[in-house]
Every structure is written in structure tokens, then in C-alpha cells.
Design an enzyme around this catalytic site. Structure first.
Site, PDB file in Angstrom:
ATOM      1  N   ASP A 142      31.896 -20.345  23.265  1.00 18.19           N
ATOM      2  CA  ASP A 142      32.052 -21.410  22.284  1.00 18.19           C
ATOM      3  C   ASP A 142      31.965 -22.743  23.053  1.00 18.19           C
ATOM      4  O   ASP A 142      32.051 -22.774  24.282  1.00 18.19           O
ATOM      5  CB  ASP A 142      33.419 -21.256  21.606  1.00 18.19           C
ATOM      6  CG  ASP A 142      33.773 -22.452  20.767  1.00 18.19           C
ATOM      7  OD1 ASP A 142      32.964 -22.852  19.918  1.00 18.19           O
ATOM      8  OD2 ASP A 142      34.879 -23.018  20.984  1.00 18.19           O
ATOM      9  N   ASP A 168      33.086 -26.463  21.562  1.00 25.49           N
ATOM     10  CA  ASP A 168      34.166 -27.425  21.291  1.00 25.49           C
ATOM     11  C   ASP A 168      35.529 -26.769  21.499  1.00 25.49           C
ATOM     12  O   ASP A 168      35.860 -25.783  20.846  1.00 25.49           O
ATOM     13  CB  ASP A 168      34.037 -27.974  19.869  1.00 25.49           C
ATOM     14  CG  ASP A 168      32.764 -28.790  19.729  1.00 25.49           C
ATOM     15  OD1 ASP A 168      32.638 -29.793  20.443  1.00 25.49           O
ATOM     16  OD2 ASP A 168      31.881 -28.395  18.945  1.00 25.49           O
ATOM     17  N   GLY A 196      30.515 -30.635  11.230  1.00 23.67           N
ATOM     18  CA  GLY A 196      30.800 -32.028  10.894  1.00 23.67           C
ATOM     19  C   GLY A 196      30.478 -32.380   9.449  1.00 23.67           C
ATOM     20  O   GLY A 196      31.283 -33.042   8.780  1.00 23.67           O
ATOM     21  N   GLU A 237      30.207 -30.356   6.913  1.00 29.72           N
ATOM     22  CA  GLU A 237      31.129 -29.581   6.071  1.00 29.72           C
ATOM     23  C   GLU A 237      32.516 -30.229   6.091  1.00 29.72           C
ATOM     24  O   GLU A 237      33.218 -30.270   5.084  1.00 29.72           O
ATOM     25  CB  GLU A 237      31.209 -28.140   6.598  1.00 29.72           C
ATOM     26  CG  GLU A 237      29.931 -27.336   6.435  1.00 29.72           C
ATOM     27  CD  GLU A 237      28.868 -27.583   7.513  1.00 29.72           C
ATOM     28  OE1 GLU A 237      29.044 -28.499   8.360  1.00 29.72           O
ATOM     29  OE2 GLU A 237      27.852 -26.880   7.509  1.00 29.72           O
ATOM     30  N   ARG A 238      32.912 -30.766   7.257  1.00 32.99           N
ATOM     31  CA  ARG A 238      34.237 -31.394   7.395  1.00 32.99           C
ATOM     32  C   ARG A 238      34.309 -32.692   6.593  1.00 32.99           C
ATOM     33  O   ARG A 238      35.313 -32.990   5.958  1.00 32.99           O
ATOM     34  CB  ARG A 238      34.526 -31.645   8.887  1.00 32.99           C
ATOM     35  CG  ARG A 238      35.951 -32.042   9.188  1.00 32.99           C
ATOM     36  CD  ARG A 238      36.226 -31.963  10.683  1.00 32.99           C
ATOM     37  NE  ARG A 238      36.017 -30.618  11.163  1.00 32.99           N
ATOM     38  CZ  ARG A 238      35.429 -30.306  12.322  1.00 32.99           C
ATOM     39  NH1 ARG A 238      35.023 -31.252  13.138  1.00 32.99           N
ATOM     40  NH2 ARG A 238      35.272 -29.058  12.676  1.00 32.99           N
ATOM     41  N   ARG A 286      24.730 -38.210  10.716  1.00 29.98           N
ATOM     42  CA  ARG A 286      23.708 -38.656  11.694  1.00 29.98           C
ATOM     43  C   ARG A 286      24.275 -39.731  12.620  1.00 29.98           C
ATOM     44  O   ARG A 286      24.118 -39.700  13.828  1.00 29.98           O
ATOM     45  CB  ARG A 286      22.483 -39.217  10.961  1.00 29.98           C
ATOM     46  CG  ARG A 286      21.267 -38.301  11.008  1.00 29.98           C
ATOM     47  CD  ARG A 286      19.989 -38.995  10.568  1.00 29.98           C
ATOM     48  NE  ARG A 286      20.127 -39.833   9.392  1.00 29.98           N
ATOM     49  CZ  ARG A 286      20.078 -39.388   8.133  1.00 29.98           C
ATOM     50  NH1 ARG A 286      19.900 -38.097   7.889  1.00 29.98           N
ATOM     51  NH2 ARG A 286      20.207 -40.214   7.111  1.00 29.98           N
ATOM     52  N   THR A 301      28.565 -26.678  16.440  1.00 30.21           N
ATOM     53  CA  THR A 301      28.187 -28.084  16.592  1.00 30.21           C
ATOM     54  C   THR A 301      26.665 -28.249  16.706  1.00 30.21           C
ATOM     55  O   THR A 301      25.917 -27.300  16.902  1.00 30.21           O
ATOM     56  CB  THR A 301      28.928 -28.740  17.779  1.00 30.21           C
ATOM     57  OG1 THR A 301      28.960 -30.158  17.604  1.00 30.21           O
ATOM     58  CG2 THR A 301      28.265 -28.425  19.105  1.00 30.21           C
TER      59      THR A 301
HETATM   60  C1  XBP Z   1      33.537 -26.961  16.480  1.00 30.22           C
HETATM   61  C2  XBP Z   1      33.340 -27.777  15.298  1.00 30.22           C
HETATM   62  C3  XBP Z   1      32.306 -28.782  15.316  1.00 30.22           C
HETATM   63  C4  XBP Z   1      32.636 -30.179  15.700  1.00 30.22           C
HETATM   64  C5  XBP Z   1      31.664 -31.144  15.056  1.00 30.22           C
HETATM   65  O1  XBP Z   1      33.884 -25.611  16.138  1.00 30.22           O
HETATM   66  O2  XBP Z   1      33.953 -27.537  14.289  1.00 30.22           O
HETATM   67  O3  XBP Z   1      31.929 -28.844  13.993  1.00 30.22           O
HETATM   68  O4  XBP Z   1      33.953 -30.517  15.302  1.00 30.22           O
HETATM   69  O5  XBP Z   1      30.361 -30.881  15.387  1.00 30.22           O
HETATM   70  P1  XBP Z   1      33.630 -24.450  17.192  1.00 30.22           P
HETATM   71  P2  XBP Z   1      29.149 -31.434  14.416  1.00 30.22           P
HETATM   72  O6  XBP Z   1      34.250 -24.865  18.480  1.00 30.22           O
HETATM   73  O7  XBP Z   1      34.375 -23.264  16.601  1.00 30.22           O
HETATM   74  O8  XBP Z   1      32.167 -24.178  17.274  1.00 30.22           O
HETATM   75  O9  XBP Z   1      29.590 -32.718  13.825  1.00 30.22           O
HETATM   76  O10 XBP Z   1      27.949 -31.580  15.315  1.00 30.22           O
HETATM   77  O11 XBP Z   1      28.935 -30.390  13.341  1.00 30.22           O
HETATM   78 MG    MG Z   2      35.922 -24.127  19.509  1.00 32.06          MG
END
Ligand code: XBP
Ligand code: MG
Length: 256
Positions: free
Chosen positions: A10, A12, A54, A56-57, A84, A125
Site C-alpha cells: 500500500d 498512503d 480523494g 470519493e472523499r 485536479r 491514490t
Molecule cells: C489512501 C487514500 C487516498 C488518499 C488520496 O488509501 O485514501 O485516497 O487519501 O489520494 P490507501 P487521491 O492507503 O488505502 O490506498 O486524492 O489521489 O485519491
Molecule cells: Mg494506506
């Protein structure tokens, strides 16, 4: 039973602790730039992390905290353009060197590569976030160490769905039993387990301590460094090296 042939990481929270001081301020910069008075503080962001991805969040936040935006024409465009800009801010932060790899990450990657163990990423991500993090925090050739970088919208459903792990396994051409997965969150653990990745290590990160990691074989503070008392788990060696991952794989599948 298949021998251990690949590690799937993974990103993040696992390769780097990116959320609190990376993704979060990047979202806030994008909101401000768009003239919105939205501010995701540390505590709120912890709640929002229940939803991965992101875009989705942002939508999850609108649904729960700013429902008046749901009726707006062009909601999808707003979310896309905020995301973006957020990505641009996040990439700039990475390029400034603000986000290091977690302790032990480069050591373990180096050791695995030298031993011929294949490397992959499975993350929700954006792909460019992954390559830029690897380049800026680890060195310009680090992205090339990974045979597969499975990221973002390449699959329809993000973690805790198993799709991104299925995609990574498919691209590696390996069964789940030939891999160890390394995660930091309950959503990631659920995704890996649903893809039948049972040799699963969790390295706790800022936001995920206290989550439910049922089904993971080992949960540690971090990969740690040799001789670093803050690393890994007490009583089981002072850091997670390749031997520890072979041991973890054997615990699940037995000797090969
Ligand atoms: C990580 C995330 C990512 C980042 C944002 O989850 O949830 O969405 O927070 O990235 P994981 P983007 O570690 O379980 O993969 O804005 O590029 O989507
Ligand atoms: Mg993670």
C-alpha cells in the site's frame, strides 16, 4: 504451496505517512483556491478517511457536511476540478521534499530487490502521486523498482473492495499465496483479504492505530531499522526484514 515471490505495498500510510501533512493540506488549498470556506482539520480528516480515494472523499464530505451542494448543477465537474487542483498541490508538496518515506521502507525494498523478490504497489491514490512520492522521497530510479504500480481509477471500486489487489496480482501473474501484502489501514486489510492475500503485515500509521486489523498475521509499529528500539514489534526482532516476511508467509502457508 507457492513460494514467496512478491511484496505488494500500500502507499498512503505504509510507504509514507502522507495523510495528515500531505493529502489533507492539499485538499484545503484546493478548497480555498476555489473560494470555498471548507477546512478539513486533523480530527475531521480522520473521520473522512473512512472513505478511500480523494474524489470519493470530497463527495462523502459534501453528502455529510455540505448537502446544499448536492442540488448544484455540475456537481461532478466541481468534484473533479477540486480533485485536479488538490493533486497539483499534493505533487508540489512531494516535490518540496516535505514527505519522507517511513523508516525501513528503503531498506526493505533494497533487500527484496537484491534477493530477486518482485515489488508491486496496490493503492487507491492517483498514479502520479505514487511515482512522484517514490522519486522525491526515495530517488529518481525508485519507481522503476516496482514491476506493477496499481493505482487510482484503473479499477472501478476502491479499497475496501479487492479490485486493486486483483489487478496487481493479475499484472504480476501470481497467485495471492505467492505474495506478502503490507498495509496500514482496516480498509486496506479488508481489500487484501478479499483478494485472498492472507500473508498480511500491518504497519500502523498516524490515523489507523486502533482500527480493526482482524485477519492480519502481524501488526507492528513500523518496519523499523536494525537497532532501532522504536521499530517493529518488541520480542520478535528489532525490525521487519525479508527474513521476517518469509517467516510471516510460512506462518500462513507452511514451509515451501
Ligand atoms: C489512501 C487514500 C487516498 C488518499 C488520496 O488509501 O485514501 O485516497 O487519501 O489520494 P490507501 P487521491 O492507503 O488505502 O490506498 O486524492 O489521489 O485519491
Ligand atoms: Mg494506506
Amino acid at each position: 504451496m507457492a513460494a514467496l515471490q512478491a511484496l505488494i505495498f500500500d502507499v498512503d500510510g505504509t510507504l509514507a505517512d502522507t495523510e495528515a501533512d500531505g493529502h489533507r493540506p492539499a485538499f484545503n488549498l484546493a478548497f480555498r483556491e476555489a473560494g470555498l470556506d471548507w477546512e478539513w482539520d486533523l480530527e475531521l480528516y480522520g473521520q473522512l478517511l473512512a472513505v478511500t480515494g480523494g474524489k470519493e472523499r470530497i463527495l462523502h464530505y459534501i453528502e455529510g457536511w455540505r448537502p446544499e451542494f448536492l442540488a448544484r448543477p455540475g456537481l461532478g465537474d466541481l468534484v473533479a476540478s477540486l480533485h485536479r487542483r488538490k493533486t497539483a498541490h499534493y505533487l508540489a508538496l512531494l516535490r518540496s521534499g516535505a514527505i519522507p518515506l517511513r523508516p525501513g521502507v528503503l531498506r526493505l525494498l533494497t533487500e527484496a530487490r537484491a534477493a530477486g523478490i518482485r515489488l508491486a504497489v496496490a493503492t487507491t491514490t492517483t498514479p502520479e502521486n505514487v511515482t512522484t512520492l517514490l522519486e522525491c522521497a526515495g530517488g529518481h530510479d525508485l519507481p522503476g523498482w516496482f514491476e506493477v504500480i496499481a493505482a487510482g481509477d484503473v479499477v472501478p471500486a476502491k479499497k475496501p473492495a479487492p479490485d486493486i489487489y486483483h489487478y496487481a496480482l493479475d499484472r504480476l501473474g501470481l497467485p495471492a499465496a505467492a505474495c506478502v501484502a503490507i498495509e496500514d489501514s482496516a480498509n486496506g486489510v479488508r481489500a487484501a483479504l478479499r483478494a485472498d492475500l492472507r500473508a498480511l503485515l500491518v504497519t500502523l500509521s498516524t490515523y489507523t492505530r486502533g482500527e480493526d486489523f482482524s485477519g492480519a498475521v502481524r501488526v507492528v509499529e513500523g518496519l523499523g531499522e536494525p537497532g532501532d528500539s522504536a521499530g517493529a514489534t518488541a520480542g520478535e526482532g528489532d525490525c521487519i526484514d525479508l527474513a521476517a516476511l518469509f517467516d510471516l508467509h510460512r506462518r500462513v502457508y507452511g514451509p515451501t
